[in-house]
Motif scaffolding. Structure first.
Motif, PDB file in Angstrom:
ATOM      1  N   ASP A  30       0.829  -1.199   0.000  1.00  0.00           N
ATOM      2  CA  ASP A  30       0.000   0.000   0.000  1.00  0.00           C
ATOM      3  C   ASP A  30       0.872   1.262   0.000  1.00  0.00           C
ATOM      4  O   ASP A  30       2.088   1.196   0.057  1.00  0.00           O
ATOM      5  CB  ASP A  30      -0.960   0.008   1.182  1.00  0.00           C
ATOM      6  N   GLU A  31       0.219   2.399  -0.070  1.00  0.00           N
ATOM      7  CA  GLU A  31       0.939   3.670  -0.144  1.00  0.00           C
ATOM      8  C   GLU A  31       1.774   3.917   1.103  1.00  0.00           C
ATOM      9  O   GLU A  31       2.875   4.459   1.020  1.00  0.00           O
ATOM     10  CB  GLU A  31      -0.048   4.823  -0.370  1.00  0.00           C
ATOM     11  N   PHE A  32       1.269   3.538   2.273  1.00  0.00           N
ATOM     12  CA  PHE A  32       2.029   3.744   3.502  1.00  0.00           C
ATOM     13  C   PHE A  32       3.322   2.945   3.480  1.00  0.00           C
ATOM     14  O   PHE A  32       4.370   3.443   3.857  1.00  0.00           O
ATOM     15  CB  PHE A  32       1.198   3.373   4.733  1.00  0.00           C
ATOM     16  N   THR A  33       3.251   1.706   3.014  1.00  0.00           N
ATOM     17  CA  THR A  33       4.442   0.872   2.930  1.00  0.00           C
ATOM     18  C   THR A  33       5.445   1.480   1.962  1.00  0.00           C
ATOM     19  O   THR A  33       6.648   1.508   2.240  1.00  0.00           O
ATOM     20  CB  THR A  33       4.061  -0.550   2.486  1.00  0.00           C
ATOM     21  N   LYS A  34       4.965   1.995   0.839  1.00  0.00           N
ATOM     22  CA  LYS A  34       5.867   2.660  -0.116  1.00  0.00           C
ATOM     23  C   LYS A  34       6.539   3.864   0.539  1.00  0.00           C
ATOM     24  O   LYS A  34       7.737   4.090   0.376  1.00  0.00           O
ATOM     25  CB  LYS A  34       5.088   3.089  -1.358  1.00  0.00           C
ATOM     26  N   TRP A  35       5.757   4.640   1.295  1.00  0.00           N
ATOM     27  CA  TRP A  35       6.314   5.803   1.969  1.00  0.00           C
ATOM     28  C   TRP A  35       7.368   5.373   2.991  1.00  0.00           C
ATOM     29  O   TRP A  35       8.419   6.011   3.093  1.00  0.00           O
ATOM     30  CB  TRP A  35       5.205   6.596   2.661  1.00  0.00           C
ATOM     31  N   ALA A  39      11.086   6.751   3.163  1.00  0.00           N
ATOM     32  CA  ALA A  39      11.522   7.520   4.327  1.00  0.00           C
ATOM     33  C   ALA A  39      12.701   6.872   5.025  1.00  0.00           C
ATOM     34  O   ALA A  39      13.517   7.549   5.637  1.00  0.00           O
ATOM     35  CB  ALA A  39      10.360   7.682   5.305  1.00  0.00           C
ATOM     36  N   GLY A  40      12.800   5.568   4.936  1.00  0.00           N
ATOM     37  CA  GLY A  40      13.895   4.865   5.589  1.00  0.00           C
ATOM     38  C   GLY A  40      13.639   4.651   7.074  1.00  0.00           C
ATOM     39  O   GLY A  40      12.525   4.817   7.570  1.00  0.00           O
ATOM     40  N   GLU A  41      14.681   4.305   7.767  1.00  0.00           N
ATOM     41  CA  GLU A  41      14.585   4.017   9.194  1.00  0.00           C
ATOM     42  C   GLU A  41      14.435   5.310   9.989  1.00  0.00           C
ATOM     43  O   GLU A  41      14.971   6.347   9.604  1.00  0.00           O
ATOM     44  CB  GLU A  41      15.837   3.268   9.666  1.00  0.00           C
ATOM     45  N   PRO A  42      13.722   5.252  11.121  1.00  0.00           N
ATOM     46  CA  PRO A  42      13.588   6.459  11.948  1.00  0.00           C
ATOM     47  C   PRO A  42      14.918   6.860  12.578  1.00  0.00           C
ATOM     48  O   PRO A  42      15.851   6.048  12.658  1.00  0.00           O
ATOM     49  CB  PRO A  42      12.571   6.051  13.010  1.00  0.00           C
TER      50      PRO A  42
END
Length: 88
Positions: A30-35, A39-42
């Motif tokens: 989904d879009e969140f997973t793509k984001w 974004a990478g690791e926090p």
């Protein structure tokens, strides 16, 4: 090349298991997973900060804010930000 959904599904069923698994995972992404991937690791310490914030919120005994009031506050803040943006 498959032309119908049924033909496409049949072709997918014929794929080797690794390719089929990749296809299923790609379709489910989904879009969140793509984001998240973009974004990478926090930042280091984010998890600790987040958990401490949640614990603080759970322990907070101050009175809650009614939903309508909270929404009005958000609306006011957004309007203020828009006015500031337009005057900049």
């Amino acid at each position: 090349m498959p032309q119908t959904v049924a033909e496409l599904l049949e072709a997918a069923r014929q794929l080797p298991s690794e390719e089929r698994d990749w296809l299923v995972n790609s379709l489910q992404e989904d879009e969140f997973t793509k984001w998240q991937k973009e974004a990478g690791e926090p930042e280091p310490g984010y998890d600790e900060w987040f958990r401490a914030s949640v614990e603080e919120a759970i322990a907070d005994t101050s009175p809650g804010i009614p939903h309508e009031e909270a929404m009005q506050r958000f609306h006011d803040a957004i309007q203020k930000a828009r006015r500031l943006k337009n005057t900049a």
